[in-house]
Design an enzyme around this catalytic site. Structure first.
Site, short mmCIF file in Angstrom:
data_model
loop_
_atom_site.label_atom_id
_atom_site.label_comp_id
_atom_site.label_asym_id
_atom_site.label_seq_id
_atom_site.Cartn_x
_atom_site.Cartn_y
_atom_site.Cartn_z
N ALA A 134 85.81 15.96 42.81
CA ALA A 134 86.78 16.43 41.80
C ALA A 134 86.23 17.75 41.27
O ALA A 134 85.61 17.81 40.22
CB ALA A 134 86.93 15.40 40.69
N PRO A 164 87.34 23.55 38.02
CA PRO A 164 87.42 24.90 38.59
C PRO A 164 86.21 25.33 39.43
O PRO A 164 86.24 26.39 40.03
CB PRO A 164 87.54 25.80 37.35
N GLY A 165 85.14 24.53 39.46
CA GLY A 165 84.06 24.87 40.38
C GLY A 165 82.69 25.04 39.76
O GLY A 165 81.78 25.51 40.44
N CYS A 191 82.69 14.21 30.76
CA CYS A 191 82.39 14.97 29.55
C CYS A 191 82.96 14.20 28.36
O CYS A 191 83.62 14.77 27.50
CB CYS A 191 82.93 16.39 29.65
N1 SAM Z 1 83.67 19.41 38.42
C1 SAM Z 1 84.51 20.40 37.81
C2 SAM Z 1 83.65 21.55 37.34
O1 SAM Z 1 82.45 21.37 37.15
O2 SAM Z 1 84.16 22.69 37.22
C3 SAM Z 1 85.35 19.80 36.70
C4 SAM Z 1 86.18 18.64 37.16
S1 SAM Z 1 87.24 17.95 35.95
C5 SAM Z 1 86.16 17.13 34.89
C6 SAM Z 1 87.99 16.65 36.81
C7 SAM Z 1 88.92 17.05 37.93
O3 SAM Z 1 89.51 15.85 38.47
C8 SAM Z 1 90.06 17.92 37.52
O4 SAM Z 1 90.03 19.14 38.23
C9 SAM Z 1 91.32 17.12 37.87
O5 SAM Z 1 92.36 17.91 38.39
C10 SAM Z 1 90.81 16.14 38.92
N2 SAM Z 1 91.60 14.90 38.99
C11 SAM Z 1 92.59 14.47 38.17
N3 SAM Z 1 93.09 13.30 38.60
C12 SAM Z 1 92.42 12.97 39.72
C13 SAM Z 1 92.48 11.88 40.62
N4 SAM Z 1 93.33 10.88 40.45
N5 SAM Z 1 91.64 11.89 41.67
C14 SAM Z 1 90.76 12.90 41.84
N6 SAM Z 1 90.65 13.95 41.01
C15 SAM Z 1 91.47 13.98 39.97
#
Ligand code: SAM
Length: 466
Positions: free
Chosen positions: A117, A120-121, A239
């Site tokens: 997941a 943005p990276g 988070c």
């Molecule tokens: N790891 C990233 C970073 O460090 O920049 C932040 C990730 S953010 C906490 C969680 C991500 O999970 C989001 O980009 C979101 O779009 C994605 N997400 C949402 N629903 C999801 C799902 N059902 N399965 C997988 N990913 C999902």
């Protein structure tokens, strides 16, 4: 900031108080303090001890982050995200506590690593730096618009060994069972730890939202786990503060998947360290012993012999020879990363990272949405003309180019380049070259008739102020 403290939902305060053991007032007081700002120096570009590191430290008043050797805090007013060094990929803006997850997962050069997941990276770019450009990093994001941002950040940081996919955890786990040495799941969560950074998260919070997030995490986690090789590592992070999405999700997972054990668990609190809230749990899967993947790769000039891509154009019949001719002429000092193969998508040519034992092959990607199948070398234009991609400019050292023009960051030339302007070139200069700032590439120029034509992608122009 006082307003934010008053806005906190009483149910949230009750929930978090249970974890704070008499420190609730101190915790609540942190909502009257400014949020933390951080950046991580990109070691793919700025090696430890490089003079640019000292320059960044002094220019932006950087203060070290204790839990991340490449991480620094800065004061909001210095705005490193608006500086041209950001465009050159010298660092990634990342909240300090978020740096803990990739540090704990500790990927090694040469391994196969998945960030499930990833948009943005922040953590993807940190994993890539720790891998030193060696091995395979798959960065996945389910949402199309966010996958695009992820892909842009992979490009900006000059990462050469990443494949960006846009898939659900289900789709990926069906394709890649037990395929990765290390998997990171930075799960979508209720974001309690980001209230200072994102006050909208306060308004979206409710006990029901916490339960919905926990249910979703419990759905995703088994897919992440099934992609870990025997003996491999899984890092789960959020988070948020509540135990339902953290310790209880992990306990539930361990009760269902006894082949995993909890190795380490960390909580980051805004009143205890200089960062926002985060949780990370490192799990180890039984079996397999040490990683089967070599941790180092031979250095190699040139490239792997092109292989056939089943059912598609062979690289030989399309753009790879044009790339080779371009590179011999314009990038004589650049060597493609070891263990890769050319991959043609329409007119676009990529260098797909394929380390030994890689689960990713052209066939394995068929039918999957893949915004970035490796390093985008360039595109074949009409008449067999090869045009290098911006990603290649950002991924190579400036000395690799036969023709380059290095501008001081605060010079009018650097600003002109950023605004897409044509610049004067030495008489006789001809062909593709790199425009750089203080020794770090910003993009391509094409020289002819005493001019450098500006080949910076239009979408990147004027984004930065010096
Ligand atoms: N790891 C990233 C970073 O460090 O920049 C932040 C990730 S953010 C906490 C969680 C991500 O999970 C989001 O980009 C979101 O779009 C994605 N997400 C949402 N629903 C999801 C799902 N059902 N399965 C997988 N990913 C999902």
């Amino acid at each position: 900031m006082t307003d934010l403290k008053l806005d906190l939902p009483p149910a949230f305060i009750r929930s978090v108080s249970r974890l704070l053991d008499g420190e609730t007032e101190r915790f609540l007081h942190s909502y009257e303090e400014p949020r933390s700002y951080g950046l991580r120096i990109n070691r793919l570009k700025v090696a430890e001890g490089h003079p640019m590191e000292a320059k960044l430290v002094s220019q932006f008043g950087l203060q070290p982050v204790p839990w991340c050797p490449d991480g620094y805090r800065y004061e909001e007013a210095t705005r490193p995200g608006r500086h041209v060094y950001h465009a050159a990929g010298l660092y990634y803006i990342q909240e300090p506590s978020a740096m803990i997850a990739a540090e704990l997962l500790d990927p090694q050069p040469g391994e196969t690593v998945l960030d499930l997941a990833a948009a943005p990276g922040g953590k993807t770019t940190q994993l890539a730096a720790l891998m030193r450009g060696k091995g395979l990093l798959v960065a996945n994001e389910i949402h199309p618009a966010r996958a695009k941002i992820l892909s842009e950040n992979v490009e900006r940081l000059g990462i050469t060994n990443a494949v960006v996919t846009q898939a659900s955890p289900q789709e990926l786990s069906a394709r890649f069972p037990e395929a990765f040495d290390r998997v990171l799941l930075d799960a979508p969560c209720s974001g309690e730890g980001m209230f200072r950074k994102d006050p909208d998260a306060v308004r979206e919070w409710s006990p029901e939202a916490v339960e919905a997030c926990a249910a979703r995490q419990r759905d995703i986690l088994p897919h992440a786990a099934s992609m870990v090789k025997p003996g491999g590592k899984l890092l789960y992070s959020t988070c948020t503060f509540n135990t339902l999405e953290n310790e209880e999700t992990i306990a539930d997972f361990l009760s269902r998947f006894p082949e995993f054990r909890l190795h380490r668990e960390e909580r980051m609190w805004p009143h205890l360290g200089q960062g926002e809230g985060h949780y990370a749990a490192l799990l180890i899967k039984d079996g397999g012993g040490a990683s089967q993947t070599p941790h180092s790769e031979p250095g190699r000039r040139g490239s792997s012999p092109p292989r056939k891509t089943k059912g598609g154009k062979t690289p030989e019949s399309s753009s790879f020879p044009s790339y080779v001719a371009f590179a011999e002429e314009s990038l004589p000092g650049f060597t493609l990363p070891a263990y890769g193969q050319p991959l043609v998508f329409g007119d676009a040519l990529y260098w797909l990272p394929v380390p030994p034992g890689s689960p990713i092959t052209p066939d394995s990607l068929r039918g999957l949405k893949v915004p970035r199948p490796g390093l985008h070398l360039g595109d074949l234009r009409t008449g067999g003309r090869f045009e290098p991609n911006h990603a290649l400019a950002i991924a190579v050292p400036v000395y690799a180019a036969r023709l380059s023009e290095d501008f001081a960051a605060d010079s009018p030339e650097a600003a002109a380049y950023w605004h897409g302007e044509t610049l004067p070139a030495p008489q006789g200069a001809k062909g593709w070259g790199l425009a750089a700032v203080d020794g770090f590439p910003l993009g391509w120029v094409k020289a002819s008739d005493g001019q450098y034509k500006n080949r910076l992608p239009k979408g990147l122009r004027s984004l930065y102020v010096n």
